[in-house]
Design an enzyme around this catalytic site. Structure first.
Site, PDB file in Angstrom:
ATOM      1  N   GLY A 135       0.822  -1.199   0.000  1.00  0.00           N
ATOM      2  CA  GLY A 135       0.000   0.000   0.000  1.00  0.00           C
ATOM      3  C   GLY A 135       0.860   1.254   0.000  1.00  0.00           C
ATOM      4  O   GLY A 135       2.046   1.217   0.341  1.00  0.00           O
ATOM      5  N   CYS A 136       0.263   2.379  -0.358  1.00  0.00           N
ATOM      6  CA  CYS A 136       1.028   3.626  -0.495  1.00  0.00           C
ATOM      7  C   CYS A 136       1.489   4.162   0.860  1.00  0.00           C
ATOM      8  O   CYS A 136       2.678   4.434   1.060  1.00  0.00           O
ATOM      9  CB  CYS A 136       0.231   4.660  -1.264  1.00  0.00           C
TER      10      CYS A 136
END
Length: 326
Positions: A135-136
């Site tokens: 995920g970012c």
């Protein structure tokens, strides 16, 4: 040439992935499949690709390719693979969170996904056929913590504030993403409960072993479009010099992660696959700041990095990007 395909082609992440693969010197982009946009010109949705993407969204998936990127919404990759089994020789990079955690990392005939953070799992990524892209927020935060965890120096609670641009919420309009709400505005969401916390704790545990302290994460929405700025601090007996050297050593071979002696600002990384870190000490607290582009290092750029490793290509192939600094 290496044939690649994209499943789920309509969103921001897919748009950036299309752009990267079109300009990748070793890749032929065979298809971009979209259930909702099938038959429409790709450049009618991703209008920054006018003159570059002169083809339409496919209405079917071609499994006769070398690598497939899954860019569907969270929760959709596992059902897709169950309904559309891919040949074992096809490499998969999944950009959803369906396979990121150890308890969820297999599908089908025990095909296991490797967590695709190159600064953590470089060797395993290079040997696998299936990667779960991080995920970012998880990417920016983990890169701020990994050197401490690797040296067994995370001994106290970690406190994190991180702010992200509006593209992190995806392309579908929502009440907190439209211009009149976001402009001139900042807000907190999912305090202490954000879904990326599980990834972060998993990676810290992988390096440090048992870690029973709290990771307190306050995510924030920013009034800008791209980028993530992370501020993480924890108590330590390391001096500032010792901490800086520890970070430099851990990332000495990293292609895209760098330690800067100067304080950071977000424009240094927008439109790049870089993470830049800055380390400083204040009393007993070690402050680590971390910046990434959420759509590139936090998503599509990292996916291409993972693909390069899986295929035995130079890490930076197709990722030599300059920041949008001015």
């Amino acid at each position: 040439m290496i044939d690649a395909g994209i499943v789920g082609g309509g969103g921001y992440t897919a748009g950036e992935l299309i752009r990267l693969l079109l300009h990748h010197p070793e890749i032929n982009l065979d298809f971009v499949y979209s259930r909702s946009q099938g038959g429409k010109p790709v450049s009618s949705i991703h209008q920054d690709l006018v003159g570059e993407a002169d083809f339409a969204f496919a209405d079917a998936v071609n499994t006769d390719v070398d690598v497939i990127f899954l860019c569907m919404g969270h929760g959709n990759s596992r059902p897709f693979l169950e309904e559309n089994p891919l040949p074992e020789e096809v490499k998969i990079v999944d950009l959803s969170r369906d396979f990121r955690l150890k308890e969820d990392d297999t599908h089908g005939n025990n095909r296991q996904f490797i967590y695709g953070l190159p600064e953590l799992n470089y060797d395993s990524i290079s040997k696998t056929d299936q990667v779960a892209n991080p995920g970012c927020f998880a990417t920016g935060i983990q890169l701020a913590l990994l050197p401490m965890a690797d040296n067994k120096k995370l001994l106290e609670d970690v406190n994190i504030h991180a702010i992200t641009g509006s593209t992190g919420a995806g392309q579908k309009p929502r009440s907190t993403t439209h211009f009149s709400w976001r402009e001139g505005n900042v807000s907190i969401y999912k305090a202490f409960t954000h879904q990326h916390l599980d990834e972060i704790k998993q990676s810290v545990g992988q390096l440090q072993g048992v870690y029973n302290q709290d990771i307190n994460f306050i995510p924030m929405r920013g009034n800008f479009t791209r980028g993530i700025f992370v501020s993480a601090y924890t108590k330590t007996d390391l001096t500032e010099h010792e901490a800086v050297e520890l970070y430099k050593e851990y990332y000495s071979d990293a292609q895209f992660t760098h330690v800067s002696p100067e304080p950071l600002h977000l424009k240094q990384v927008v439109n790049t696959n870089k993470c830049i870190l800055h380390v400083e000490k204040h009393g007993d607290n070690l402050l680590v700041t971390s910046i990434i582009d959420n759509l590139l290092k936090g998503a599509s750029g990292q996916a291409v990095h993972n693909m390069n490793l899986m295929l035995g290509l130079p890490e930076d192939t197709g990722l030599q990007l300059k920041s949008s600094y001015f």
